[in-house]
Design an enzyme around this catalytic site. Structure first.
Site, mmCIF file in Angstrom:
data_model
loop_
_atom_site.group_PDB
_atom_site.id
_atom_site.type_symbol
_atom_site.label_atom_id
_atom_site.label_comp_id
_atom_site.label_asym_id
_atom_site.label_seq_id
_atom_site.Cartn_x
_atom_site.Cartn_y
_atom_site.Cartn_z
ATOM 1 C CE1 TYR A 55 -4.282 -1.080 -0.491
ATOM 2 C CE2 TYR A 55 -3.439 -2.918 0.799
ATOM 3 C CZ TYR A 55 -4.397 -2.378 -0.045
ATOM 4 O OH TYR A 55 -5.462 -3.129 -0.464
ATOM 5 C CG ASN A 90 -11.439 4.002 -8.691
ATOM 6 O OD1 ASN A 90 -11.680 2.804 -8.707
ATOM 7 N ND2 ASN A 90 -11.518 4.767 -9.758
ATOM 8 C CG ASP A 92 -7.533 6.992 -7.826
ATOM 9 O OD1 ASP A 92 -8.359 7.930 -7.860
ATOM 10 O OD2 ASP A 92 -7.562 6.037 -8.632
ATOM 11 C CG HIS A 107 -14.247 -0.357 -2.209
ATOM 12 N ND1 HIS A 107 -14.205 -0.901 -3.464
ATOM 13 C CD2 HIS A 107 -15.359 -0.884 -1.621
ATOM 14 C CE1 HIS A 107 -15.248 -1.702 -3.652
ATOM 15 N NE2 HIS A 107 -15.964 -1.706 -2.547
ATOM 16 C CB CYS A 115 -5.406 5.022 15.054
ATOM 17 S SG CYS A 115 -4.933 4.366 16.658
ATOM 18 N N GLY A 177 -16.232 2.255 -15.836
ATOM 19 C CA GLY A 177 -14.980 1.548 -15.561
ATOM 20 C C GLY A 177 -15.014 0.570 -14.402
ATOM 21 C CD GLU A 205 -12.747 -6.390 -20.741
ATOM 22 O OE1 GLU A 205 -12.152 -6.820 -21.727
ATOM 23 O OE2 GLU A 205 -12.372 -6.569 -19.582
ATOM 24 C CB ALA A 221 -13.578 6.106 -19.151
#
Ligand code: OAD
Length: 235
Positions: A55, A90, A92, A107, A115, A177, A205, A221
């Site tokens: 991560y 996502n 990000d 998510h 913590c 996406g 797809e 996209a």
């Protein structure tokens, strides 16, 4: 689409053209790891070093990538549609950097850490927070180790009440996406359909749940969403 209540759900595909790998590539691996080796509470207990380093690499990578025209197109849609909700799977921050103001991260997020003792989150993105060393919290008297603020497999996604309430009351539901493999996100299209919303998919797809959409636009996209947004705003 103006005057309608619009809900968007995005997945890894929207960040693909920014250079962030999607989860389910042909080799079935995520950045050379099996998902269950890096994205479960069991993995964190069994080998925290491996999970942490994984991560930390994702967190460092986030600083090196830029939003693409698909993120920017959704920010434009948000600025012109009064009742608009953007939900992302996502972790990000490319939607925010692409101009979106109010993003629901179901998510979790890479820029925050949690913590392990108090569960409080902190934004920790300074250089010293991005090495392979563990990061310790500022909230406990005896600083505790922090874990990624990510929803791992087997854990409850965040903000579900808000997400269901948006899905249960929208006029238009758009997915961009996402492979439609991971629930509850993949089931949101059923929620929207059940109340008669118009459902639209933009994906590279045809995904697992592609049949559930009224309208399907196949392609990248970043290439097709800007034009679609212009069209939707003109309708
Ligand atoms: P996936 O990797 O499962 O699916 C990405 C989808 O995006 C695929 O259907 C691709 O065809 C499509 N795609 C790829 N490039 C694209 C592009 N340029 N434009 C449009 N579509 C493109 O990602 P998700 O569905 O987001 O969870 O995965 C869901 C969850 O599974 C993730 O949030 C993550 C993962 O395990 C956690 O980490 C908790």
């Amino acid at each position: 689409m103006r005057g309608k209540k619009v809900v968007i759900l995005t997945g890894a595909g929207i960040s693909a053209e920014s250079g962030v790998r999607t989860f389910r590539d042909n080799d079935g691996l995520w950045e050379n790891h099996r998902i269950e080796d890096v994205a479960t509470p069991e993995a964190w207990r069994a080998d925290p070093q491996l999970v942490w380093k994984f991560y930390q690499a994702r967190r460092r990578q986030m600083n090196e990538v830029e939003p693409n025209p698909a993120h920017e197109a959704l920010a434009k849609l948000e600025s012109e549609i009064e009742d608009f909700t953007l939900i992302t799977q996502n972790v990000d921050d490319l939607h925010e950097r692409g101009g979106s103001n109010s993003v629901i991260h179901m998510h979790g997020r890479l820029q925050t850490l949690r913590c392990e003792t108090s569960k409080q989150i902190e934004t920790r993105m300074s250089d010293s927070d991005l090495t392979d060393d563990y990061v310790y919290c500022n909230c406990c008297a005896e600083p505790s180790r922090m874990r990624p603020d990510i929803v791992w497999f087997g854990e409850m996604p965040m903000h579900m009440e808000e997400i269901y309430s948006a899905g249960e009351s929208c006029d238009v539901f758009i997915v961009v996406g996402s492979s439609g493999h991971v629930y509850p996100a993949a089931g949101m299209v059923h929620v929207a359909r059940s109340i008669g919303a118009h459902t639209i998919l933009v994906n590279y797809e045809m995904p697992a749940n592609g049949e559930d959409f009224d309208e399907v636009h196949l392609g990248k996209a970043g290439e097709i969403l800007p034009e679609l947004v212009e069209k939707w705003l003109a309708e």
